[in-house]
Write a protein that holds these residues in place. Structure first.
Motif, PDB file in Angstrom:
ATOM      1  N   PRO A 177     -79.616 -20.106  18.459  1.00 29.50           N
ATOM      2  CA  PRO A 177     -79.277 -21.523  18.489  1.00 29.50           C
ATOM      3  C   PRO A 177     -79.103 -21.999  19.939  1.00 29.50           C
ATOM      4  CG  PRO A 177     -77.289 -20.254  18.213  1.00 29.50           C
ATOM      5  CD  PRO A 177     -78.405 -19.252  18.426  1.00 29.50           C
ATOM      6  N   PRO A 178     -79.003 -23.312  20.161  1.00 29.04           N
ATOM      7  CA  PRO A 178     -78.674 -23.810  21.491  1.00 29.04           C
ATOM      8  C   PRO A 178     -77.186 -23.634  21.770  1.00 29.04           C
ATOM      9  CG  PRO A 178     -78.856 -25.641  19.959  1.00 29.04           C
ATOM     10  CD  PRO A 178     -79.242 -24.406  19.194  1.00 29.04           C
ATOM     11  N   TYR A 179     -76.837 -23.322  23.016  1.00 29.17           N
ATOM     12  CA  TYR A 179     -75.416 -23.179  23.351  1.00 29.17           C
ATOM     13  C   TYR A 179     -75.228 -23.193  24.856  1.00 29.17           C
ATOM     14  CZ  TYR A 179     -70.572 -21.419  22.986  1.00 29.17           C
ATOM     15  OH  TYR A 179     -69.208 -21.271  23.044  1.00 29.17           O
ATOM     16  N   ASN A 180     -74.393 -24.096  25.315  1.00 28.76           N
ATOM     17  CA  ASN A 180     -73.988 -24.149  26.718  1.00 28.76           C
ATOM     18  C   ASN A 180     -72.726 -24.999  26.805  1.00 28.76           C
ATOM     19  OD1 ASN A 180     -74.832 -27.052  27.191  1.00 28.76           O
ATOM     20  ND2 ASN A 180     -76.843 -26.172  26.729  1.00 28.76           N
ATOM     21  N   LEU A 181     -72.193 -25.170  27.989  1.00 34.49           N
ATOM     22  CA  LEU A 181     -70.942 -25.910  28.161  1.00 34.49           C
ATOM     23  C   LEU A 181     -71.010 -27.350  27.671  1.00 34.49           C
ATOM     24  CD1 LEU A 181     -69.681 -24.581  31.608  1.00 34.49           C
ATOM     25  CD2 LEU A 181     -68.298 -24.740  29.527  1.00 34.49           C
ATOM     26  N   PHE A 182     -72.212 -27.922  27.611  1.00 33.33           N
ATOM     27  CA  PHE A 182     -72.357 -29.292  27.154  1.00 33.33           C
ATOM     28  C   PHE A 182     -72.828 -29.390  25.704  1.00 33.33           C
ATOM     29  CE2 PHE A 182     -73.284 -30.425  31.834  1.00 33.33           C
ATOM     30  CZ  PHE A 182     -71.959 -30.719  32.082  1.00 33.33           C
ATOM     31  N   GLN A 236     -80.477 -39.643  31.074  1.00 31.57           N
ATOM     32  CA  GLN A 236     -80.741 -41.067  31.132  1.00 31.57           C
ATOM     33  C   GLN A 236     -79.495 -41.855  31.533  1.00 31.57           C
ATOM     34  OE1 GLN A 236     -84.016 -41.435  30.611  1.00 31.57           O
ATOM     35  NE2 GLN A 236     -84.047 -39.283  29.964  1.00 31.57           N
ATOM     36  N   GLY A 237     -79.636 -42.716  32.531  1.00 39.67           N
ATOM     37  CA  GLY A 237     -78.616 -43.696  32.892  1.00 39.67           C
ATOM     38  C   GLY A 237     -77.224 -43.153  33.132  1.00 39.67           C
ATOM     39  N   ASP A 238     -76.240 -43.826  32.566  1.00 34.62           N
ATOM     40  CA  ASP A 238     -74.840 -43.460  32.771  1.00 34.62           C
ATOM     41  C   ASP A 238     -74.496 -42.096  32.164  1.00 34.62           C
ATOM     42  OD1 ASP A 238     -74.381 -45.810  34.129  1.00 34.62           O
ATOM     43  OD2 ASP A 238     -73.584 -46.883  32.373  1.00 34.62           O
ATOM     44  N   VAL A 239     -75.209 -41.715  31.116  1.00 40.23           N
ATOM     45  CA  VAL A 239     -74.959 -40.406  30.499  1.00 40.23           C
ATOM     46  C   VAL A 239     -75.296 -39.297  31.499  1.00 40.23           C
ATOM     47  CG1 VAL A 239     -75.592 -38.839  28.616  1.00 40.23           C
ATOM     48  CG2 VAL A 239     -75.389 -41.297  28.178  1.00 40.23           C
ATOM     49  N   PHE A 240     -76.378 -39.463  32.209  1.00 39.28           N
ATOM     50  CA  PHE A 240     -76.782 -38.500  33.234  1.00 39.28           C
ATOM     51  C   PHE A 240     -75.718 -38.422  34.333  1.00 39.28           C
ATOM     52  CE2 PHE A 240     -80.020 -37.562  36.815  1.00 39.28           C
ATOM     53  CZ  PHE A 240     -79.850 -36.195  36.671  1.00 39.28           C
ATOM     54  N   THR A 308     -61.504 -27.427  29.568  1.00 34.07           N
ATOM     55  CA  THR A 308     -60.733 -28.661  29.743  1.00 34.07           C
ATOM     56  C   THR A 308     -61.464 -29.620  30.675  1.00 34.07           C
ATOM     57  OG1 THR A 308     -58.621 -27.548  29.340  1.00 34.07           O
ATOM     58  CG2 THR A 308     -58.548 -29.626  30.557  1.00 34.07           C
ATOM     59  N   ILE A 309     -62.053 -29.094  31.748  1.00 38.44           N
ATOM     60  CA  ILE A 309     -62.814 -29.939  32.671  1.00 38.44           C
ATOM     61  C   ILE A 309     -63.924 -30.663  31.929  1.00 38.44           C
ATOM     62  CG2 ILE A 309     -64.443 -29.897  34.606  1.00 38.44           C
ATOM     63  CD1 ILE A 309     -62.764 -27.576  35.776  1.00 38.44           C
ATOM     64  N   VAL A 310     -64.685 -29.916  31.126  1.00 38.33           N
ATOM     65  CA  VAL A 310     -65.806 -30.518  30.400  1.00 38.33           C
ATOM     66  C   VAL A 310     -65.314 -31.535  29.387  1.00 38.33           C
ATOM     67  CG1 VAL A 310     -67.738 -30.044  28.842  1.00 38.33           C
ATOM     68  CG2 VAL A 310     -67.250 -28.474  30.731  1.00 38.33           C
ATOM     69  N   GLU A 311     -64.281 -31.184  28.637  1.00 38.42           N
ATOM     70  CA  GLU A 311     -63.784 -32.081  27.597  1.00 38.42           C
ATOM     71  C   GLU A 311     -63.226 -33.377  28.173  1.00 38.42           C
ATOM     72  OE1 GLU A 311     -61.082 -29.419  25.757  1.00 38.42           O
ATOM     73  OE2 GLU A 311     -62.685 -28.218  24.832  1.00 38.42           O
ATOM     74  N   GLU A 312     -62.620 -33.306  29.355  1.00 39.05           N
ATOM     75  CA  GLU A 312     -62.074 -34.506  29.983  1.00 39.05           C
ATOM     76  C   GLU A 312     -63.166 -35.372  30.622  1.00 39.05           C
ATOM     77  OE1 GLU A 312     -59.150 -33.100  32.709  1.00 39.05           O
ATOM     78  OE2 GLU A 312     -57.575 -32.871  31.173  1.00 39.05           O
ATOM     79  N   MET A 313     -64.228 -34.734  31.107  1.00 39.91           N
ATOM     80  CA  MET A 313     -65.290 -35.460  31.815  1.00 39.91           C
ATOM     81  C   MET A 313     -66.369 -36.000  30.879  1.00 39.91           C
ATOM     82  SD  MET A 313     -64.441 -35.375  35.052  1.00 39.91           S
ATOM     83  CE  MET A 313     -65.971 -35.829  35.851  1.00 39.91           C
ATOM     84  N   VAL A 314     -66.608 -35.287  29.770  1.00 41.09           N
ATOM     85  CA  VAL A 314     -67.661 -35.702  28.828  1.00 41.09           C
ATOM     86  C   VAL A 314     -66.994 -35.973  27.483  1.00 41.09           C
ATOM     87  CG1 VAL A 314     -69.861 -35.102  27.749  1.00 41.09           C
ATOM     88  CG2 VAL A 314     -69.324 -34.248  30.047  1.00 41.09           C
TER      89      VAL A 314
END
Length: 327
Positions: A177-182, A236-240, A308-314
């Motif tokens: 399956p796909p899997y990474n921090l995002f 794309q855009g702001d998501v990027f 925590t960094i990822v969850e707070e930023m994304v």
């Protein structure tokens, strides 16, 4: 390099697998063939023993280049080739799912020819084909397994429910399956299920199409034909921009707390989470820096800080579902 056993079978894979979707060129803006062969050779020389490919990656081109490189490297028995089947295409590059017995046997023989080998180590259904009974697909794979033409049966992009149905007819040794921090969707069900049932996890997208390499900025330009240019929503855009900001925070943490690169952090995190081997794509020899993620460990506290960094930023994660071909 680190290695691990595959399911309950008598062979190992490297904990970093070389991903070769991009060297096929399709959806990646083309390919440099010699550079691609050199990249595979560089990975094998480093100690990576496992290579993941598929017929759909460049409509045979990736398999051909992998075959050239493995032949030049020699020692075929020291290399584990993981390839796939079940995606059919026409002259206009329209893709559809087809895991019928007839299609499997055709693809298998085509893959052997392109890979210049007489067996495949891990043979995987690329996407579940809901128009073909799983019994038909499973029985065909069992015949290949029992004859020694493949060493392990794998599924890619399957749900837990689909895996359970398939296992009524044949074993599953590997799931991809796909899997990474995002992209962490498998943590809810698939990852614990595979760990509990001794199914090796060979996950793709370790660097999230390059986002987690730490080498991109807002001015990044992608070639015509590269899926990141118009198709992949994370680019794309702001998501990027939002994801790039998260990568910068991760880069700071990796440097200050671990004395590591963000790229090494991203892949080591995957291996810490119960994944047997992370697929790390590369197109050029200088991108083969796999030793950045091996030979060291993260602590539980560090893993929590990274997440925590990822969850707070994304705040609104985007799934990789856009890559799914028509059912």
């Amino acid at each position: 390099m680190e290695y691990t056993k595959v399911s309950d079978l008598d062979f190992e894979i490297s904990r970093i697998t070389l991903g070769t979707w991009a060297i096929g060129g399709w959806q990646w803006g083309g390919t440099d063939e010699q550079q691609s062969v050199d990249t595979v050779l560089e990975a094998l020389e480093m100690g990576v023993s496992t290579i993941d490919t598929a017929p759909i990656y460049g409509f045979g081109k990736s398999e051909e280049l992998v075959g050239r490189a493995v032949k030049e490297f020699g020692n075929r028995e020291e290399v584990q080739i993981a390839t796939k089947f079940g995606l059919q295409w026409d002259d206009d590059e329209n893709v559809r799912r087809n895991s019928s017995r007839e299609r499997i046997l055709k693809e298998f023989n085509d893959s052997l020819r392109r890979l210049q080998t007489d067996y495949i180590d891990i043979y995987q259904i690329h996407w579940p084909d809901l128009q073909t009974n799983f019994r038909e697909t499973a029985n065909t794979l069992l015949q290949l397994l029992d004859s020694g033409k493949i060493k392990a049966i794998g599924v890619s992009n399957f749900s837990v429910e689909q895996m359970e149905e398939f296992q009524q007819y044949a074993p599953i040794h590997v799931a991809q399956p796909p899997y990474n921090l995002f992209e962490r969707g498998i943590e809810h069900d698939l990852l614990p299920y595979c760990n509990e049932h001794n199914i090796s996890l060979l996950t793709y997208g370790a660097l999230c199409r390059g986002l987690l390499s730490g080498k991109m900025d807002e001015d990044q330009e992608f070639q015509k034909g590269d899926l990141r240019r118009n198709t992949d929503p994370k680019f794309q855009g702001d998501v990027f921009k939002n994801h790039l900001d998260a990568v910068e925070k991760l880069k700071e943490y990796a440097a200050e707390e671990l004395d590591r690169s963000v790229l090494g952090l991203a892949v080591r995190w995957i291996l810490h989470k119960g994944v047997d081997s992370a697929i790390w794509g590369a197109r050029r020899p200088e991108q083969v820096t796999f030793d950045e993620a091996t030979g060291w460990e993260l602590t539980a506290d560090q893993v929590k800080e990274i997440e925590t960094i990822v969850e707070e930023m994304v705040e609104d994660p985007v799934s990789p579902a856009f890559m799914a071909p028509p059912e």
